[in-house]
Structure formats: structure tokens, C-alpha cells
Design a protein around this motif. Sequence first.
Motif, short mmCIF file in Angstrom:
data_model
loop_
_atom_site.label_atom_id
_atom_site.label_comp_id
_atom_site.label_asym_id
_atom_site.label_seq_id
_atom_site.Cartn_x
_atom_site.Cartn_y
_atom_site.Cartn_z
N UNK A 24 -10.75 1.82 12.78
CA UNK A 24 -9.53 1.13 12.36
C UNK A 24 -9.86 0.09 11.28
N UNK A 25 -10.92 -0.67 11.47
CA UNK A 25 -11.29 -1.69 10.48
C UNK A 25 -11.60 -1.08 9.12
N UNK A 26 -12.09 0.13 9.14
CA UNK A 26 -12.41 0.81 7.89
C UNK A 26 -11.16 1.36 7.21
N UNK A 27 -10.22 1.84 8.01
CA UNK A 27 -9.06 2.54 7.46
C UNK A 27 -7.96 1.56 7.03
N UNK A 28 -7.73 0.52 7.82
CA UNK A 28 -6.57 -0.36 7.59
C UNK A 28 -6.52 -0.91 6.16
N UNK A 29 -7.62 -1.36 5.53
CA UNK A 29 -7.50 -1.90 4.17
C UNK A 29 -6.99 -0.89 3.15
N UNK A 30 -7.12 0.40 3.42
CA UNK A 30 -6.66 1.42 2.46
C UNK A 30 -5.21 1.81 2.68
N UNK A 56 -4.47 5.03 0.22
CA UNK A 56 -5.26 5.36 -0.96
C UNK A 56 -6.11 6.59 -0.66
N UNK A 57 -5.96 7.62 -1.52
CA UNK A 57 -6.77 8.83 -1.38
C UNK A 57 -7.72 8.99 -2.56
N UNK A 58 -7.57 8.17 -3.60
CA UNK A 58 -8.50 8.19 -4.73
C UNK A 58 -8.52 6.78 -5.30
N UNK A 83 -3.42 -5.04 2.03
CA UNK A 83 -3.68 -5.90 3.19
C UNK A 83 -3.91 -7.35 2.78
N UNK A 84 -4.45 -7.56 1.60
CA UNK A 84 -4.73 -8.92 1.11
C UNK A 84 -3.49 -9.58 0.52
N UNK A 85 -2.32 -8.95 0.71
CA UNK A 85 -1.05 -9.43 0.15
C UNK A 85 -1.07 -9.46 -1.38
N UNK A 86 -1.85 -8.60 -1.97
CA UNK A 86 -1.81 -8.39 -3.41
C UNK A 86 -0.78 -7.29 -3.69
N UNK A 87 0.13 -7.59 -4.59
CA UNK A 87 1.19 -6.65 -4.92
C UNK A 87 0.95 -6.06 -6.29
N UNK A 88 1.14 -4.76 -6.40
CA UNK A 88 0.96 -4.09 -7.68
C UNK A 88 2.03 -3.03 -7.84
N UNK A 89 2.57 -2.87 -9.05
CA UNK A 89 3.56 -1.81 -9.26
C UNK A 89 2.91 -0.43 -9.15
N UNK A 90 3.66 0.50 -8.65
CA UNK A 90 3.21 1.89 -8.57
C UNK A 90 4.28 2.77 -9.22
N UNK A 91 3.85 3.92 -9.72
CA UNK A 91 4.81 4.83 -10.33
C UNK A 91 4.56 6.24 -9.83
N UNK A 92 5.61 7.01 -9.69
CA UNK A 92 5.43 8.37 -9.16
C UNK A 92 4.76 9.28 -10.18
N UNK A 111 -6.29 -4.94 -7.98
CA UNK A 111 -6.66 -5.39 -6.63
C UNK A 111 -8.03 -6.04 -6.71
N UNK A 112 -8.06 -7.37 -6.62
CA UNK A 112 -9.29 -8.11 -6.86
C UNK A 112 -9.86 -8.79 -5.62
N UNK A 113 -9.07 -8.90 -4.56
CA UNK A 113 -9.52 -9.70 -3.43
C UNK A 113 -9.62 -8.88 -2.14
N UNK A 114 -9.80 -7.58 -2.27
CA UNK A 114 -9.86 -6.73 -1.09
C UNK A 114 -10.93 -5.67 -1.27
N UNK A 115 -11.75 -5.54 -0.27
CA UNK A 115 -12.71 -4.45 -0.22
C UNK A 115 -12.12 -3.32 0.61
N UNK A 116 -11.98 -2.18 0.03
CA UNK A 116 -11.40 -1.05 0.74
C UNK A 116 -12.00 0.24 0.19
#
Length: 1080
Positions: A24-30, A56-58, A83-92, A111-116
Motif C-alpha cells: 500500500x505504501x508503494x502504490x498510494x503515491x501513484x 500513474x502507469x508511465x 498525494x502531496x497535494x500538488x495539483x497539475x492540469x491533465x489533458x485527455x 510534481x516536485x515534492x513527491x516520490x512515487x
Amino acid sequence: MGFQKDMPLLPEKEAFADDWAETVNKVVPAVVVLQTTTCRAFDTELPSSGSATGFVVDKQRGIILTNRHVVNPGPVNAQAIFLSNEETPVRPIYRDPVHDFGFFSYDPDAIQFLNYEEIPLAPEAAFVGLEIRVIGNDSSEKVSILSGILARLDRNAPTYEKDGYNDFNTFYLQAASGTKPGSSGSPVIDKQGRAVALNAGSSASSSSAFYLPLERVVRALRLLQKFRDAHANKWETVSIPRGTLQVTFRHKGFDETRRLGLRSETEQMVRHASLLGETGMLVVDSVVPGGPAYGQLEPGDMLVSVDGELITQFLKLETLLDDNVDQKIGLQIERGGISLTVDLMVEDLHTITPNRFLEVSGAVIHPLSYQQARNFSIQCGLVYVAEPGYMLERSGVPRHAIIKKFSGVEISQLEELILVFSKLYRGARVPLEYVRHNDRHRAKSVIVYIDRHEWYDAPKIYTRDDSSGLWIARPAIQPKFLQLSSWSNDAEQRPKIQSFSLSGESTLAKHMHQSSKQELTNGVVRIEDRNGHISKEAHSGEEYNAKTKECQEQGHFSSKEIVAANCSSREIGEIKLEDPSTTEKTVLNGIEAATSTASFAESLIEPALVTLEVDVPPSCLLDGVKAVASSGTGVIVHHSQCMGLVAIDKNTVEISACDVMLSFAAFPIQIPGEVVFVHPVYNFALVGYDPSALGADGASMVHAAELLPEPALCRGDRVYLVGLSKNLRALSRKSTVTNPCLALYVHQVDRPRYGATNMEVIELDSGFGREFTGVLCDERGKVQAIWGSFSNQDYQFVRGIPIYMISQIVDSIICGGNGPSLLINGVKRGMPLIRTLEVSLCPMLLSEARNFGLSNDWIQALDEKDPVRRQVLCVEGCYAGSKAENVLKQSDMLLAVNKEPITCFRDIENACQALEECGDSDGKLEITVFRQGCEVDLLVGTDVRDGNGTTRAISWCGCLVQDSHQAVRTLGFLPDEGYGVYVTKWSLGSPADRYCLTALKWIVQVNGKPTSDLDAFANVVKELGPDECVRVKTVDLDGKPQVQTLKQDLHYWPTWELRFDPDTAMWRKNTINALDCSTG
């Protein structure tokens, strides 16, 4: 029940938790929370905002996997929150046309503050009995971890909605994990931290959850990665081959296939040649009309092999189809015990998946998708109404409609519809024929009213651009569409309506009156409107009544005299009264009423009665208006060669931003009207129309009512209540006035909107119910009041409105008022201004006033002044921002104005009118009040209001803002910070929806800059950049301030202004801030 302190885990539970803790600890950040906003209705989806899950798959390329119904087939704006509350736009970057998966892309460097680490996909690891965890944004809790055990790998795809998105031609996995909304797109992981499936949906009646297998997801991901690497790490339009026969298969067990006629030797062959444990075969469930298999395959056909290869599983069949796009394949099937072989062409699935739509008057129209074609069993590509918007919904065209004809032209493709639109003008009326998926065998015909005003942008075509993830807009037609057409003289449009209504293919003819068989004359064509009323359209513009016009232009007659003259001439020479013995009876609400010659009064007033159908565009729901459509009976109060005026209650015509159609009782015709005056206090409005549109025949039959403002009605007077039925025939009954001076006060509820205040109305002993409107007249047909509709939002009732209130305004318009001019039928006329004391008043009985300390002298004076009412007026509150606000106080008793005792609202009105007539620029009344046991003389300012109502609004981020209207000011509160702009409405699928910038509040600051009025607000928001985060300070109706943030979306939700232009009598829409629609 409160939260309990965590209890220590038992040893066996500790071991159990430790088995999954590392995973779980490994998966949750992604795993990310996806905040999505569906900006337009499209295909199976409606505008909305919500949250879901992705993972995240890639990591290197920045690819997030989620569900198709999250990525959405249409325009979408989305952000991913890590998980680090960093928000980023995504596009389809891809959504599968059939299966419930899609991909978003994001910038990994953001994403600068999260290891995933990315989550690997392992569809082969799924098996019955596998222990799993579903990690995601379940119930919008950001991170929820649900456990389960895979119970099935071969469940048929779940069916969610009959007219919405459903997956098919695939197996689903199932477990009792009890997922809830928000968990869509969550990874289903095993103990190794691999995703073995994709959470897609759940059962509402059990804890069962349904997961999409990942085999086709893995294929699509690999093609995306390969394509990205081949294009210098840029996302371009990705081609992922997808083939289809437009056939839905279902996996059915051998027990059922035997009942369908499967031969025993075929069953043995299939069982021996298939994988161990095979329990059934693929059976045709449905075939889409017009598809490659239509006429070749039938429901119940059992698939044996494709190109000689035995097929019993969806995955193998889909692989063959995807590998043979635009090629023929041979299918061996069994049908009722007979073996058949058919050759079918595999169609490219992307070609029947719409990637463009037409937006016109709020409607979204596009080719019918494979998804909906399968749901409805209708051919793909037909012209489909995903959202009717204003123009189509006004005509009665529903969502899911298929357009078959428009303006007499057969429509089978979107381009054909656009071509017809390009030949039309604003204000045109054209026929449209459509079918509904649930009533496809009966075409329905309506008349579509092309928007006369600029309620919406000109028609646009949006096309999906996969390289940017946006839908790029471009004009759909040439600017000619923006020109205004006079419907009554548009010779180009008339033949279209005539040929349509006479066409043998139109179902409209089935509903027409028998008299429609007669020869049509004077360009009159009978149509059936959306309410089933029979009406006529006339196009003759002949002039009439020249003598009356001459008298009016020379100023010889007042409006009342002109009306009387008109009425007299009609009575003598043109009105034919029927024999009372031939009375035709009808029943309304269980009450018998005469429809032809019930009374002499009815016969006189019927030619002056009009039914008004009012439609308010959803983009213009100003002043707290709730209903978008209403209707009622009005009365013609002025009719000359150059102008006609109809009086109607404000519950029917509440604001000027609306479209009005008038149907006349005297002559079967329907013409447009324009709101020319909305009284700021009293419950009535005036609608103007062009008399020349009636034609010569109509002009000879329609006339204005004779108004009788004096003497006022008294208790016990006998009056005739006359109105119109649905077929525009007069209904009347004789009634008795029970209360001629009922003080009416409609209390506000949750949403401030117009409510009658400071107004006395008339009560009768009987009527036709609380929805019947019309007029009150005497036995000679002279109108003494209009019988109007009132509403307190949840409850509707009817009362009489004295005609003197209306006749004064009519006289002022005819003679030229002292206010700003308004263009009416090509002539500029000065409109009246209303001086009013902006205070909410309520009557108090003199006996009760004595208890509050009012002196005996004043009680006697007021009683002598008005022995009928025996009341004193008390202040309930002052309008916020009014000149009386800081002078009068709540509970003040108004005793006298200019030393004259007052007892009723009309006394106040007369005093204000006297100020106006004497030209007193000070505009103050000398009022004597009784306050806390003392008599006080005060100078109280009055306010001047026009009859235009709200004439300007701004749409920003999907919320509609305006100046504080009267119903809001009646609450007695405005924000201290320069008042601010009032949010009256917000739209689904907008940034305001996403960030909860709701209605019923004021915006007082934007990014720290005050927005005291619309000009200040426009100056601030026009400088904001695209996708800029904005800080907004608001104040709600209770005075509670709040600061919230939102992000603009100028691509799909530009900032625009709607403003009424009195010089052209048109509502104009102007863009304030937007992206270049051609570049996004």
C-alpha cells in the motif's frame, strides 16, 4: 456517536496488516484524485463536475490511466491532485470508443515534492480467489483502501443506463469490495503492487464491484508509448486501430445455447477445442441498423469461428477485429440448428465515434455515436440532439431527438443541417421534423424559432484536437446568420412553412382542425404549437385604421378615448353578436362556462384577449427568475396602426430578457411581441406588438379593450371574469367582489425574486382556479381590472389588479414619457419613469395600533379618512440602497404625507406622483410617523425607477452576475464594500460549478480589487489571463463573507456581457475576455 480511540491490533491482525503495508505504501503515491469538469453535453454525458480516481502507469511520459467515463467523450477540463497535494492540469490523450478506459497526460516535472513510482499492469495475474485492494478516492475521501477477493472473471459487462454509457463485448471481473462514487478509475492491486484490473462501477443494491480487465488497456498503452517516442516526445493525434461489426455479443452458457438450437456435435467440437473449463459461447445480442452485420446476423446467432479460428472469448474476437480493420472476415455461425457462413467487412470504430459537434443557441448537436446507436437501435451518424438548449427546447424538441427534416430539407448528416442554418436569419420561423428513440415510428413536427436576440453566440463547430486535448471552435456559418429578419415580410421563409404544413409526410396534419381543409388565404398557414394549441400565421402587412392613427398622431385623443373610439367602431360595424340560444358549453376544472355567447360582456371583450407564451433563455435567468417558460392571458390596452400594447401580470412576464409569442382570440394568428415596460412595483408588464403583422383580416377583427379606471370597484359589485381556454375561446362567469382592497404581501422564500408588495388587489367569491387569468369587466365589456397571477415561488394564486395602475402607464407611453426613449416598432418613444417610496409597507388595524400607543386623535382622523379600511400603514423594512433607508425605521407607522392623513398604498403613490408632476427636483416627501410612542416629522427621499428592469449582466466562469435587483434590495441588506455584483445563476460544467461559486451571493472583490458594480467587475476580469487562478471574496445573503479560489477556463467559458440596446430594442452579446477559438 463520536470517534473511538484506536484499539491495539491483535497479533494475527498485525501480521495481516504487515502483509499489505509495504504494498500500500508503494502504490498510494501513484494514485491521484482527478477533478473533472464536463464542459458540454456530448454523446452519453451531461455537463457536470465531480471527482474520480486515476493512477500513474508511465511516470516518464506522464500517463495516467482512468475510466472512459472520467476522461469523457466530449470536452473536459481536468486536474490531477497527487498525494502531496500538488495539483497539475491533465489533458485527455485517448478514450476507448467502447471499453471503459482512457488516458490523461500530465507534465511529470510539475510534481516536485513527491516520490512515487508507476503502477505496473498485470492482467494475467487475475484469478478467482485472488486477494485484492482497491485504492482510490472512494466517496471523495482522497485515499480509501477497500479489500476484496476476486469472485468472477467472466461476468458480462454491467448495464448502467438505457440511454447512457455502457460497456459491452468484454468480460468483467467482480468482487464484493463495496466501492462507491469517486472510486472510478481506481487500481485493483495484488500483494505485489500490480494492477490486475481497473475499477469501473458497482451495484447500487449490493456490495458487488465491477472491474475492467486490462488486456486491451495494455495494448493501447504500448501503442501510446510507441507513438509518443516516434514523435519527439510530443503528443499528437494517436491512431489505435479498433475494429467493429456493430454487433453486441453476450456470453451464454451451453444450457442456453442448446435451447437456441445449438447442435450437439457443434457443442462437442467447441468443448474439446476450447480451453479447459469453457462453459459457453458468444451469442449475438443486437445488431445496429446500417452496420456491416445488419441483415447478415440476427439476435440469437451463435458464433462458432472467425476465419476458421474457434472463438468463444471476447478477447480473441476483439483481437481479430482490431487486426483486420477495413478488411473482410468470415464468420461461421449457427442459427436455429443451421450452420451458416457470412463474410463481413470490419469497420473502423473511430469513424463512427463523433469528434465534432455543432453548438447553436445552447444546443449541442452531433452525429449519433455507436454507443447511442446501440442503445437506441438506430443507424450511426444520424443528426443527434445531445442537448436541446434554448431554441430547440422552446420548440419542444427533447434530448435524444434525431433530426430528420429542417426547413423542408431531408437531414441525414450534420453538414446538411449546418447548410440549412447558413440560409436562415435571426427571427425566422422554420419547420423541423424529428423522431425520438422511444417513439421512432411516429415523426413529430414543430416550428423552430430562430433566436431574434443575441442570447447566445453565433453557431459554432467544435472539433476534437487530440494533440492539445481541447475541442477547437470555429464559426459554423457566415455572418449573414447574424442579420435580423422581419418574419412578417420575409418572403423567403414563407414558402418553407407553407410547404411543410401541407406536406403529406408531416404528422402535423393529423392534429389539425377539420377547417384546415378549407382553402388557405392571405398567406395564413395553420400550425400546431408545442402546447397543442391551434394557431395561424399571417404574412399580410396591409395598413388599417388610418383615422385612429391620425387622431393619435395629432394628439386629439387620450389613450382611453382612442380605445373607446376603436371599441365603438368595432361594436357598430364589425362585431357580430351570436344568438344566446346557440351557446356552446365546455368544462374547465369541473365548472361549466359558455365559450361562444355566454354573456354580452364576453362577446365584447373577447377580441381584445391574447394568450402570451413566454420563454426565458437559460443564459438570461436574471432577477431570480426560476421558470424558463410560462403562459397567461393578457388584454390589449392599446391598438393603433403603429403600435399595439398588451397588459399581462409579472408572474407571466417577469423580466424583459425573454421571447414572447402572442396568439389572438379574435383572429387565429401567432406573432412575436417585445416587452416594453415592466412595472418596478406593481404586478404587471406591457408587451408591444406590430399591428401590421396581423394583416388586413386580423386588423379588422382585433381591437383594444375599453378601460374603466374609475369608479373603483366596491364590495358587492358584480363583475364578469373573462379569460381564454387552451383553444383560445373565451370563458366567463359572473362573480361578486368580496374584497376590493386586499393588501397583498408575498413573502420571500429562499431565492429572492419579484413578490408583490405595497399593492392592493381584488378578491372574488369564485373563479376558474388558481391558474386561470384574464380580465374583470362590467356588463358593457369595460375592463376594470386584470385577473393576474401571483407567485411566492412555490405557490401560485390569482387576484385582480385595478386597471388604473395600467392605464396611467399606457397614457404616458402614448403621449411620450419623461424617461429614456425606447424603440417600439421602429419609432422611438419616451418611456415613463416611476417615482416610488422604496419601503415595504403592511397595514395594521387601528384597534391594534391603539395598543402600540397611537393617540385617539390620529385614530379618529385615519378612521374618518377611510372608514372602509380602518388601518394604518407600518414600515416592514426599507429597500437597501434606497433614499429612505436611513430615514424610516422598521415598525414606523405612517400617519400623514404633507400633513394629509394616509391609509392605503394609493395615497403614497399619489403623493409620489404629485412630486413628479410639480417638478420637485428634491424628490422628498414630508411624512409624519409614529415611532416608539412619539410623532416625528421626517423628510423622506423617493427613488425614480424605469420600466426596463435589469438590462445588463455579465457571465464570468459560468456564473451570471448583475446589479442587485429589487427583490434582493427588499431584503434590506447590501454589502458594505460598495455593494458588489450579485450572482444570480451558475451553469453546470463551468468553473463556477467546479469550485462551488454558487448563486445568491455578492462578489465584492476579485484578486483583492473591489468590484462595486458591473463596470468595475468587467474592468477587473477582462485583465485576467487564461487558466489563471483567481481569489474571490463573496458575501452571502446573511452577510457572511467568504474567500474562495477558482481557475478560469476561457476556452470553454469565456467572459461575456449581455446588454439591452434601447436604440435597436435588441439584446446584444459582447465578448469581454476569451481565447482565440481557432487556436485554443
